[in-house]
Design an enzyme around this catalytic site. Structure first.
Site, PDB file in Angstrom:
ATOM      1  N   ASP A 157      33.835  48.818  23.267  1.00 56.71           N
ATOM      2  CA  ASP A 157      34.361  49.161  24.586  1.00 56.71           C
ATOM      3  C   ASP A 157      35.443  50.212  24.380  1.00 56.71           C
ATOM      4  O   ASP A 157      36.391  49.986  23.606  1.00 56.71           O
ATOM      5  CB  ASP A 157      34.981  47.934  25.264  1.00 56.71           C
ATOM      6  CG  ASP A 157      33.953  46.876  25.624  1.00 56.71           C
ATOM      7  OD1 ASP A 157      32.755  47.190  25.674  1.00 56.71           O
ATOM      8  OD2 ASP A 157      34.364  45.721  25.861  1.00 56.71           O
ATOM      9  N   GLU A 239      28.650  48.970  32.932  1.00 54.56           N
ATOM     10  CA  GLU A 239      30.027  49.079  32.440  1.00 54.56           C
ATOM     11  C   GLU A 239      30.227  50.455  31.817  1.00 54.56           C
ATOM     12  O   GLU A 239      29.687  50.734  30.740  1.00 54.56           O
ATOM     13  CB  GLU A 239      30.324  47.981  31.411  1.00 54.56           C
ATOM     14  CG  GLU A 239      30.200  46.566  31.962  1.00 54.56           C
ATOM     15  CD  GLU A 239      30.435  45.496  30.906  1.00 54.56           C
ATOM     16  OE1 GLU A 239      30.514  45.838  29.698  1.00 54.56           O
ATOM     17  OE2 GLU A 239      30.535  44.314  31.275  1.00 54.56           O
ATOM     18  N   HIS A 242      31.188  50.476  27.947  1.00 53.65           N
ATOM     19  CA  HIS A 242      30.429  49.654  26.994  1.00 53.65           C
ATOM     20  C   HIS A 242      29.301  50.470  26.345  1.00 53.65           C
ATOM     21  O   HIS A 242      28.401  50.941  27.038  1.00 53.65           O
ATOM     22  CB  HIS A 242      29.872  48.451  27.747  1.00 53.65           C
ATOM     23  CG  HIS A 242      29.067  47.490  26.931  1.00 53.65           C
ATOM     24  ND1 HIS A 242      29.439  46.183  26.746  1.00 53.65           N
ATOM     25  CD2 HIS A 242      27.886  47.622  26.277  1.00 53.65           C
ATOM     26  CE1 HIS A 242      28.532  45.558  26.016  1.00 53.65           C
ATOM     27  NE2 HIS A 242      27.582  46.424  25.722  1.00 53.65           N
TER      28      HIS A 242
END
Length: 267
Positions: A157, A239, A242
């Site tokens: 991340d 996301e 991600h």
């Protein structure tokens, strides 16, 4: 005397059993697992990549340091770390740096997330991280799962920081929380570029290509996705932060060694 001798022998036997029982946990304690040789500390591969390891702190959706995160160190499989190094070289030439929030994640941390998600009374961090989502929906909506690609070691991340980087102040537990989708100058201060939401924002606005995200926010997301995509990283559409390096060295293995320097010592 015979009765006394028998009593003493019984006491001695009981004491021996107690001693063995007390010693057993230590005698049979399993050593803490370490990472396979294919893992490395990101800092040993590229010390210029910024690190803000959120799960070692209380500034995350759980509101406390997460199980298994012993030290703020990013650990990844070596191919993923090497690819991030190449991405960093490209970005530095354009005036940016990568900043990682989370890298390898032990299974015990995922288990912590699951326990937290099942405790519907604990909504301490809701106002920042999931203002529009009922906690009872976190599993059904895919925000929490019993397994995570992070535990395979090639998922990270991360975000972008415009150089020169500004300092980011520490989070103070109990401080007023602001929704993760609020304008950047109202959210918790983060020295990253404006991505439209904060990190770990449980909201559809975090979807990488959500049509409501436009202008510089969309451009920043596409810059991150584009540079990483050229080097083998695949973005999770839900996301923006991600990314998973492909092909994964361990596509079917979920590791549980702690996030600590000793886990990759000597690698």
């Amino acid at each position: 005397m015979t009765r006394l001798a028998s009593a003493l022998r019984a006491l001695a036997t009981a004491a021996t059993l107690l001693a063995v029982t007390a010693a057993s946990p230590a005698a049979h304690a399993r050593p803490e697992p370490k990472a396979p040789r294919e893992f490395a500390s990101l800092r040993s591969v590229d010390p210029t990549i910024m690190q803000e390891m959120r799960y070692t702190t209380a500034h995350n959706f759980v509101g406390a340091p997460v199980d298994g995160y012993r030290q703020p160190v990013c650990i990844l499989t070596r191919p993923a770390a090497n690819a991030l190094h190449e991405a960093q070289r490209k970005l530095l030439r354009r005036g940016y740096s990568l900043k990682v929030y989370d890298c390898y994640r032990p299974q015990r941390a995922v288990d912590h997330f699951v326990r937290w998600a099942k405790d519907l009374d604990d909504e301490e961090m809701k106002a920042e991280f999931y203002p529009h989502v009922a906690k009872s929906r976190l599993f059904a909506d895919g925000y929490i799962a019993e397994k995570s690609g992070h535990s395979r070691g090639s998922t990270v991340d991360l975000t972008l920081v415009r150089l020169p980087a500004k300092a980011t102040r520490r989070y103070v537990p109990g401080e007023r929380l602001v929704p993760c989708y609020a304008p950047k100058d109202e959210r918790f201060p983060d020295n990253s570029v404006d991505m439209g939401t904060g990190y770990d924002c449980f909201d559809t606005l975090s979807h990488t290509d959500d049509p409501r995200i436009q202008g510089i926010q969309r451009a920043n997301r596409h810059l991150l996705k584009g540079v990483l995509g050229e080097l083998g990283f695949v973005n999770l559409p839900e996301e923006w932060w991600h990314f998973t390096y492909k092909p994964e060295p361990f596509p079917d293995t979920f590791f549980d060694f702690p996030v600590a320097r000793r886990s990759v010592a000597g690698h």
